[in-house]
Design a protein around this motif. Structure first.
Motif, PDB file in Angstrom:
ATOM      1  N   PHE A   8      12.993   0.247  -6.892  1.00  0.00           N
ATOM      2  CA  PHE A   8      11.593  -0.235  -6.537  1.00  0.00           C
ATOM      3  C   PHE A   8      10.882   0.790  -5.953  1.00  0.00           C
ATOM      4  N   PRO A   9       9.975   1.541  -6.754  1.00  0.00           N
ATOM      5  CA  PRO A   9       9.286   2.642  -6.047  1.00  0.00           C
ATOM      6  C   PRO A   9       8.151   2.277  -5.024  1.00  0.00           C
ATOM      7  N   ASP A  10       8.199   2.859  -3.975  1.00  0.00           N
ATOM      8  CA  ASP A  10       6.900   2.687  -2.736  1.00  0.00           C
ATOM      9  C   ASP A  10       5.735   2.663  -3.244  1.00  0.00           C
ATOM     10  N   GLU A  11       5.167   3.123  -4.608  1.00  0.00           N
ATOM     11  CA  GLU A  11       4.194   2.862  -5.215  1.00  0.00           C
ATOM     12  C   GLU A  11       3.934   2.632  -6.501  1.00  0.00           C
ATOM     13  N   LEU A  12       3.396   1.959  -7.197  1.00  0.00           N
ATOM     14  CA  LEU A  12       3.316   1.585  -8.457  1.00  0.00           C
ATOM     15  C   LEU A  12       2.003   1.422  -9.204  1.00  0.00           C
ATOM     16  N   PRO A  13       1.862   1.730 -10.528  1.00  0.00           N
ATOM     17  CA  PRO A  13       0.475   1.385 -11.025  1.00  0.00           C
ATOM     18  C   PRO A  13       0.395  -0.027 -11.083  1.00  0.00           C
ATOM     19  N   ALA A  61      -3.118 -11.612  -5.864  1.00  0.00           N
ATOM     20  CA  ALA A  61      -1.976 -10.930  -4.900  1.00  0.00           C
ATOM     21  C   ALA A  61      -0.586 -11.131  -5.454  1.00  0.00           C
ATOM     22  N   VAL A  62      -0.119 -12.135  -6.114  1.00  0.00           N
ATOM     23  CA  VAL A  62       1.147 -12.317  -6.734  1.00  0.00           C
ATOM     24  C   VAL A  62       0.849 -11.921  -8.241  1.00  0.00           C
ATOM     25  N   GLY A  63       1.947 -11.160  -8.732  1.00  0.00           N
ATOM     26  CA  GLY A  63       1.904 -10.650 -10.178  1.00  0.00           C
ATOM     27  C   GLY A  63       3.265 -10.506 -10.648  1.00  0.00           C
ATOM     28  N   ALA A  64       3.643  -9.421 -11.438  1.00  0.00           N
ATOM     29  CA  ALA A  64       5.095  -9.299 -11.795  1.00  0.00           C
ATOM     30  C   ALA A  64       5.590  -7.741 -12.054  1.00  0.00           C
ATOM     31  N   ARG A  71      -1.071  -3.473  -0.601  1.00  0.00           N
ATOM     32  CA  ARG A  71      -2.218  -2.847  -0.639  1.00  0.00           C
ATOM     33  C   ARG A  71      -2.463  -1.699  -1.688  1.00  0.00           C
ATOM     34  N   VAL A  72      -3.733  -1.481  -1.941  1.00  0.00           N
ATOM     35  CA  VAL A  72      -4.148  -0.650  -2.793  1.00  0.00           C
ATOM     36  C   VAL A  72      -3.891   0.784  -2.288  1.00  0.00           C
ATOM     37  N   THR A  73      -3.369   1.747  -3.103  1.00  0.00           N
ATOM     38  CA  THR A  73      -3.280   2.945  -2.532  1.00  0.00           C
ATOM     39  C   THR A  73      -3.848   4.322  -3.174  1.00  0.00           C
ATOM     40  N   TYR A 123      -6.404   5.185 -12.147  1.00  0.00           N
ATOM     41  CA  TYR A 123      -6.265   3.842 -12.400  1.00  0.00           C
ATOM     42  C   TYR A 123      -5.795   3.254 -11.164  1.00  0.00           C
ATOM     43  N   LEU A 124      -5.603   2.097 -10.959  1.00  0.00           N
ATOM     44  CA  LEU A 124      -5.176   1.391  -9.627  1.00  0.00           C
ATOM     45  C   LEU A 124      -3.756   1.805  -9.545  1.00  0.00           C
ATOM     46  N   ARG A 125      -3.390   2.194  -8.374  1.00  0.00           N
ATOM     47  CA  ARG A 125      -1.716   2.140  -7.740  1.00  0.00           C
ATOM     48  C   ARG A 125      -1.665   1.257  -6.545  1.00  0.00           C
ATOM     49  N   VAL A 126      -0.638   0.816  -6.465  1.00  0.00           N
ATOM     50  CA  VAL A 126      -0.311  -0.111  -5.187  1.00  0.00           C
ATOM     51  C   VAL A 126       0.806  -0.168  -4.601  1.00  0.00           C
ATOM     52  N   GLN A 127       1.024  -0.658  -3.334  1.00  0.00           N
ATOM     53  CA  GLN A 127       2.367  -1.004  -2.550  1.00  0.00           C
ATOM     54  C   GLN A 127       2.464  -2.348  -2.764  1.00  0.00           C
ATOM     55  N   ALA A 128       3.876  -2.913  -3.141  1.00  0.00           N
ATOM     56  CA  ALA A 128       4.115  -4.282  -3.427  1.00  0.00           C
ATOM     57  C   ALA A 128       5.470  -4.458  -3.116  1.00  0.00           C
TER      58      ALA A 128
END
Length: 209
Positions: A8-13, A66-69, A98-100, A105-110
């Protein structure tokens, strides 16, 4: 589970989806047309990286739930107009923290949002929902593939995802998102059963007209 799933990476698209809620652990087809999303998909397929997918609010890619997959992207075909047809293999529910990154394109922490499977009435809710699903399938044109999937699956999470994804055609986006956000799988199945009963009542009402 695959190694990619376990990591589970620290940041994801983040891939916002128009009018669609993805329920783990289903595999679903998706059309991708926005340039930013096409670039995201191309890079995710090339690198084999995971992505976060979430339904857009108000059909606006700048707003999402805020909840996805957490999902793996499999590219199927690129059309002449540049649109992609892809398959998303969903693994887990996630919460976007949060959005990073905004561009390209968007990248987020989740973080993962585990399901709860300790509801003492879960199997009762499951059997009730399956009964409504079978009634609905009996009233619709034959769909042997979906019926076979429902009859062969024995995992409550998978069955809930199949019913929510394939049979709740009249449920609103907000109602489907509410299902995704329910952590208690028993409560999710109870709600799916109620929504399936509504679908069946509407369908029977149309057939009597």
């Amino acid at each position: 589970m695959t190694d990619a799933h376990d990591a589970f990476p620290d940041e994801l698209p983040l891939l916002p989806l128009r009018g669609m809620v993805v329920f783990p652990p289903c595999v679903v087809p998706v059309a991708v047309s926005r340039p930013a999303s096409i670039r995201l998909v191309d890079e995710a397929v090339a690198s084999g990286s995971l992505v976060v997918v979430s339904a857009q609010r108000n059909d606006d890619p700048a707003q999402w739930y805020a909840v996805g997959a957490l999902a793996q992207v499999h590219r199927l075909v690129r059309l002449h107009d540049g649109t992609l047809r892809i398959a998303l293999q969903a693994f887990d529910r996630v919460v976007i923290d949060r959005v990073t990154q905004q561009e390209p394109y968007l990248r987020v922490q989740a973080h993962r949002l585990p399901d709860r499977l300790d509801n003492p009435d879960m199997m009762t809710y499951l059997h009730d929902a399956l009964a409504r699903a079978r009634e609905l399938l009996d009233a619709l044109p034959p769909n042997d593939e979906l019926r076979a999937q429902l009859e062969s699956a024995d995992d409550p999470q998978h069955l809930a995802a199949l019913m929510a994804s394939m049979l709740l055609v009249r449920a609103s986006l907000a109602e489907r998102q509410e299902l995704l956000e329910l952590t208690d799988v028993g409560e999710r199945l109870a709600r799916i059963g109620a929504l399936l009963a509504q679908e069946l009542a509407i369908l029977r009402g149309h057939l009597r007209m």
